[in-house]
Motif scaffolding. Structure first.
Motif, short mmCIF file in Angstrom:
data_model
loop_
_atom_site.label_atom_id
_atom_site.label_comp_id
_atom_site.label_asym_id
_atom_site.label_seq_id
_atom_site.Cartn_x
_atom_site.Cartn_y
_atom_site.Cartn_z
N LYS A 155 1.89 12.82 -11.75
CA LYS A 155 2.33 13.91 -12.51
C LYS A 155 2.67 15.06 -11.31
O LYS A 155 3.51 15.90 -11.26
N THR A 156 1.80 15.17 -10.30
CA THR A 156 1.90 16.04 -9.27
C THR A 156 2.96 15.95 -8.49
O THR A 156 3.76 16.83 -8.00
N VAL A 157 3.34 14.66 -8.04
CA VAL A 157 4.45 14.50 -7.34
C VAL A 157 5.97 14.81 -8.19
O VAL A 157 6.71 15.33 -7.51
N TYR A 158 5.71 14.38 -9.40
CA TYR A 158 6.90 14.43 -10.25
C TYR A 158 7.26 15.97 -10.40
O TYR A 158 8.18 16.55 -10.46
N GLU A 206 0.77 -1.25 0.02
CA GLU A 206 -0.03 0.09 -0.04
C GLU A 206 0.94 1.13 0.00
O GLU A 206 1.77 1.39 0.78
N LEU A 207 0.38 2.15 -0.88
CA LEU A 207 1.27 3.57 -1.20
C LEU A 207 -0.08 4.46 -1.19
O LEU A 207 -1.07 4.05 -1.81
N PHE A 231 5.98 6.89 -1.18
CA PHE A 231 6.90 5.79 -1.69
C PHE A 231 7.57 5.21 -0.97
O PHE A 231 7.47 5.43 0.61
N ALA A 232 8.14 4.18 -1.24
CA ALA A 232 8.75 3.05 -0.13
C ALA A 232 10.27 2.95 -0.58
O ALA A 232 10.58 3.02 -1.76
N ALA A 233 11.13 2.87 0.42
CA ALA A 233 12.42 2.56 0.04
C ALA A 233 13.31 2.04 1.19
O ALA A 233 12.78 1.96 2.50
N GLY A 234 14.43 1.69 1.26
CA GLY A 234 15.27 1.23 2.42
C GLY A 234 16.05 2.41 2.77
O GLY A 234 16.53 3.35 2.07
N HIS A 235 16.39 2.22 4.19
CA HIS A 235 17.50 3.36 4.46
C HIS A 235 18.83 3.44 3.93
O HIS A 235 19.18 2.27 3.38
N LEU A 239 -3.27 12.01 -3.98
CA LEU A 239 -3.07 12.67 -2.80
C LEU A 239 -1.73 13.66 -3.20
O LEU A 239 -1.54 14.46 -2.21
N GLY A 240 -1.29 13.67 -4.39
CA GLY A 240 -0.17 14.60 -4.72
C GLY A 240 0.70 14.83 -4.00
O GLY A 240 1.51 15.86 -3.89
N GLY A 241 1.29 13.69 -3.40
CA GLY A 241 2.56 14.02 -2.21
C GLY A 241 2.37 14.28 -1.02
O GLY A 241 3.08 14.81 -0.44
#
Length: 315
Positions: free
Chosen positions: A201-204, A124-125, A138-142, A130-132
């Motif tokens: 597009k909004t997040v980008y 889930e993201l 987003f998901a990522a590792g540390h 929601l436009g950021g």
């Protein structure tokens, strides 16, 4: 941002950036490892105009879909002469723009998939609507901010006591399934090697605006710095197993949490790469045991390609 045609039928894809042939063996073995682990989703090579004809031929010979992207670089960016690899890293922000896909998981080409991780396509993201502005952009590792090689140009606050992974030394079993809360340390810094993204597009547009702001001059680690700063507290931390930085395994770094049998995706950060440490017969000559894993996969790939009639091209 007009929606482009997809280069594959799947609306969910793995992507990896390729700008030259130095990482091409890595990309081909990454693709092989995804297929070996039974992923349902294709890897798309995101190439820039600098990618040469022999690279295109290698991808086409192996049926790896490819998609042209623009080379991203801020107009007022930092001088990365101490670490030139970071110039290319800005283009790893492109997956946020690929709105023709529902889900993009960006992988670095110096990765090796050791277990199926298709669950990243379903996690889930926040939706694009929601436009950021949500808490799961987003998901990522540390990132590991220990700086074990003591690189002098790294920030002075990149020390073990500020590293999120250090917080898990006393709970290694939890570390296999849960990423540290970014709030455990003062930096909250992600590693850009693996990013799970719902393109928007909004997040980008937010990303591009921040890239062109005055802040870019202080972004020591390009895309990683931008995303960590712009979306502080708004990204989902993944456990290390999805972006297992090879240095984490070292003694006096984070060997306390590392479990070989739990790692799903190995990340061969820094130099040398596994393909730099092979003899003329393609055998591993590295002292790092994890490099042997990559060499084994690579040799399997080459043997299968030969069996399938793919002409040897040096990659």
């Amino acid at each position: 941002m007009a929606e482009k045609a997809r280069v594959t039928e799947s609306r969910k894809v793995w992507t990896t950036l390729i700008t030259n042939t130095k990482y091409l063996s890595g990309l081909l073995t990454l693709d092989y490892s995804l297929k070996k682990q039974g992923s349902k989703y294709p890897l798309v090579a995101l190439y820039t105009d600098a990618f040469p004809a022999e690279g295109h031929a290698a991808l086409e010979a192996r049926g790896i879909p490819k998609q042209r992207i623009e080379y991203l670089l801020p107009s007022k960016g930092k001088d990365y002469s101490n670490d030139p690899r970071f110039y290319d890293c800005w283009s790893k922000l492109t997956p946020f723009s690929l709105v023709e896909y529902e889900r993009v998981v960006q992988l670095d080409s110096d990765m090796l998939v050791l277990q199926n991780m298709d669950e990243l396509m379903e996690m889930e993201l926040d939706g694009p609507e929601l436009g950021g502005k949500g808490k799961r952009v987003f998901a990522a590792g540390h990132a590991c901010v220990c700086n074990p090689l003591k690189k002098p140009h790294y920030p002075k606050d990149w020390v073990p006591e500020n590293c999120a992974f250090t917080s898990q030394h006393s709970s290694p079993e939890i570390a296999q399934t849960t990423g540290p809360d970014p709030a455990v340390g003062p930096l909250g810094f992600m590693n850009g090697g693996l990013q799970v993204v719902n393109p928007s597009k909004t997040v980008y547009d937010l990303i591009l605006a921040h890239m062109e702001s005055e802040a870019a001059i202080d972004m020591d680690f390009a895309d990683q710095s931008l995303l960590s700063d712009l979306f502080r507290g708004c990204w989902v931390p993944l456990p290390y197993i999805y972006n297992a930085l090879k240095t984490l395994r070292w003694e006096n770094v984070h060997a306390e949490i590392w479990r070989d049998d739990k790692v799903k995706n190995m990340h061969y950060i820094l130099a040398p790469k596994p393909w730099d440490e092979m003899d003329e017969e393609g055998k591993n000559i590295s002292k790092d045991p994890t490099h042997a894993w990559w060499v084994d996969f690579n040799n399997e790939r080459l043997a299968l390609e030969k069996k399938n009639g793919i002409m040897a091209d040096g990659f």
